[in-house]
Design an enzyme around this catalytic site. Structure first.
Site, mmCIF file in Angstrom:
data_model
loop_
_atom_site.group_PDB
_atom_site.id
_atom_site.type_symbol
_atom_site.label_atom_id
_atom_site.label_comp_id
_atom_site.label_asym_id
_atom_site.label_seq_id
_atom_site.Cartn_x
_atom_site.Cartn_y
_atom_site.Cartn_z
ATOM 1 N N LYS A 40 -8.475 17.674 -21.526
ATOM 2 C CA LYS A 40 -8.904 18.276 -20.255
ATOM 3 C C LYS A 40 -9.569 19.611 -20.568
ATOM 4 C CE LYS A 40 -6.979 19.321 -15.666
ATOM 5 N NZ LYS A 40 -5.780 19.293 -14.823
ATOM 6 N N ASP A 182 0.536 20.110 -6.501
ATOM 7 C CA ASP A 182 -0.588 19.258 -6.080
ATOM 8 C C ASP A 182 -0.086 17.813 -6.111
ATOM 9 O OD1 ASP A 182 -3.035 18.301 -5.298
ATOM 10 O OD2 ASP A 182 -4.035 18.642 -7.212
ATOM 11 N N ASN A 187 -1.940 12.155 -9.099
ATOM 12 C CA ASN A 187 -1.265 13.033 -10.060
ATOM 13 C C ASN A 187 0.141 12.574 -10.435
ATOM 14 O OD1 ASN A 187 -3.432 14.719 -10.288
ATOM 15 N ND2 ASN A 187 -2.746 16.165 -8.729
ATOM 16 N N ASP A 200 -1.397 17.162 -14.043
ATOM 17 C CA ASP A 200 -2.151 18.131 -13.241
ATOM 18 C C ASP A 200 -1.214 19.198 -12.676
ATOM 19 O OD1 ASP A 200 -4.400 19.197 -12.182
ATOM 20 O OD2 ASP A 200 -4.789 17.616 -10.715
HETATM 21 N N1 LIG Z 1 -2.092 13.009 -19.491
HETATM 22 C C1 LIG Z 1 -2.737 12.081 -18.770
HETATM 23 N N2 LIG Z 1 -2.408 10.782 -18.896
HETATM 24 C C2 LIG Z 1 -3.061 9.815 -18.198
HETATM 25 N N3 LIG Z 1 -4.090 10.070 -17.345
HETATM 26 C C3 LIG Z 1 -4.458 11.362 -17.183
HETATM 27 C C4 LIG Z 1 -3.802 12.423 -17.874
HETATM 28 N N4 LIG Z 1 -4.405 13.578 -17.509
HETATM 29 C C5 LIG Z 1 -5.363 13.258 -16.636
HETATM 30 N N5 LIG Z 1 -5.419 11.927 -16.428
HETATM 31 C C6 LIG Z 1 -6.350 11.186 -15.552
HETATM 32 O O1 LIG Z 1 -7.429 12.039 -15.207
HETATM 33 C C7 LIG Z 1 -7.420 12.342 -13.800
HETATM 34 C C8 LIG Z 1 -7.849 13.781 -13.607
HETATM 35 O O2 LIG Z 1 -6.982 14.640 -14.341
HETATM 36 P P1 LIG Z 1 -6.235 15.847 -13.612
HETATM 37 O O3 LIG Z 1 -5.449 16.594 -14.627
HETATM 38 O O4 LIG Z 1 -5.494 15.325 -12.440
HETATM 39 O O5 LIG Z 1 -7.488 16.734 -13.181
HETATM 40 P P2 LIG Z 1 -7.942 17.339 -11.777
HETATM 41 O O6 LIG Z 1 -7.414 18.730 -11.792
HETATM 42 O O7 LIG Z 1 -9.431 17.278 -11.816
HETATM 43 O O8 LIG Z 1 -7.355 16.488 -10.673
HETATM 44 C C9 LIG Z 1 -6.008 12.008 -13.339
HETATM 45 O O9 LIG Z 1 -5.911 11.687 -11.977
HETATM 46 C C10 LIG Z 1 -5.671 10.819 -14.244
HETATM 47 O O10 LIG Z 1 -6.242 9.635 -13.753
HETATM 48 MG MG LIG Z 2 -5.495 15.641 -10.407
#
Ligand SMILES: Nc1ncnc2c1ncn2[C@@H]1O[C@H](COP(=O)(O)OP(=O)(O)O)[C@@H](O)[C@H]1O
Ligand SMILES: [Mg+2]
Length: 263
Positions: A40, A182, A187, A200
């Site tokens: 990320k 959130d 999430n 998240d």
């Molecule tokens: N550690 C993780 N394992 C699996 N999927 C993830 C993970 N981190 C993020 N994702 C996927 O990426 C998407 C966006 O990441 P997220 O951290 O929620 O970012 P944002 O702040 O843009 O919502 C999540 O809804 C999920 O589908």
């Molecule tokens: Mg998210």
């Protein structure tokens, strides 16, 4: 697709691995999904640092991604973590099984409430959030394109400043728990048998339990109304309250949803 600069430690661990790019999040973060890891990349902000802090603190307490490597360079924060197994709560599989979905969401929330918060390093209490909201209002950072249609304008608040004043004058009582911050369906991850992970977590910390209930209830409503999917579904989001065994508190639900409009 390797034109993105990465800190050497992360570059070493991801070079030559294939990935897909995720576009579900709304924060503008760049998210690369590898087979067993997720990267990320975000513009550095207080919450990007908090996310790493709380992930490390929560490790071993509840299912969250493990931090593999992280770094900051030229205004960007890089977080490489383990990939959570299972499906997001907003996956079609769960949307088609509303009873299972609400039971799981309630179980996930109770998992957060059971965490001992006595040494939690982050506070997201009402004062902290109102102080941040004030900064956002003063700096004109409130995203007016991403609010509920009734919040501002006729019948609603004149502008973010007026909403902030109302929030400051109408603070509800405070019931501290570990709050996700959130708690929306994308999430939280489930397998067919249980909860596989919370992700998240940049806004997580000690906060009121209605903060998560309000956002989860709204996310259920949105996912069912067809806001994010093409079809509407027959699911009553109020099932969440039954699954949690709480009586809906209209005043607190409203306060936390309105507070979220400023973020
Ligand atoms: N550690 C993780 N394992 C699996 N999927 C993830 C993970 N981190 C993020 N994702 C996927 O990426 C998407 C966006 O990441 P997220 O951290 O929620 O970012 P944002 O702040 O843009 O919502 C999540 O809804 C999920 O589908
Ligand atoms: Mg998210």
């Amino acid at each position: 697709m390797t034109d993105l600069w990465l800190p050497p430690e992360i570059e070493k661990k991801t070079a030559d691995l294939s990935y897909t790019e995720n576009s579900i999040g709304m924060s503008g973060a760049l998210v690369r999904i590898y087979e067993d890891m997720v990267l990320k990349v975000q513009s550095s902000a207080p919450w990007t640092k908090r996310e790493v802090t709380i992930l490390k603190w929560l490790c071993g307490k509840i299912p969250v991604p493990e931090v593999i490597a992280c770094g900051e360079q030229d205004g960007k924060t890089y977080l490489l973590m383990t990939r959570v197994k299972g499906k997001m709560a907003c996956d079609e599989f769960f949307l088609q099984r509303p009873e299972l979905l609400t039971a799981r969401l309630a179980e996930a929330m109770r998992m957060l409430w059971d965490v001992d918060i006595s040494d939690c390093p982050i506070s997201r209490d009402q004062e902290t959030e109102l102080a941040e909201a004030r900064l956002r209002v003063e700096w004109g950072l409130v995203d007016l394109d991403n609010v509920e249609p009734t919040t501002f304008g006729p019948g609603g608040f004149k502008d973010p400043e007026a909403l902030l004043h109302w929030l400051e004058r109408n603070r509800p009582s405070y019931e501290p728990v570990l709050s996700h911050g959130d708690f929306c369906l994308p999430n939280v991850f489930f397998t067919e048998t249980g909860i596989s992970g919370f992700i998240d977590l940049g806004d997580a910390g000690v906060g009121d339990r209605w903060r998560d209930i309000a956002l989860c209830h709204r996310s259920l409503r949105h996912n069912m109304s067809g806001k994010y999917a093409s079809k509407e579904r027959e699911i009553d989001a109020d099932r969440l309250f039954d699954a949690l065994g709480v009586k809906p508190d209209a005043e607190k639900l409203r306060w936390y949803l309105l507070l979220d409009e400023l973020f």
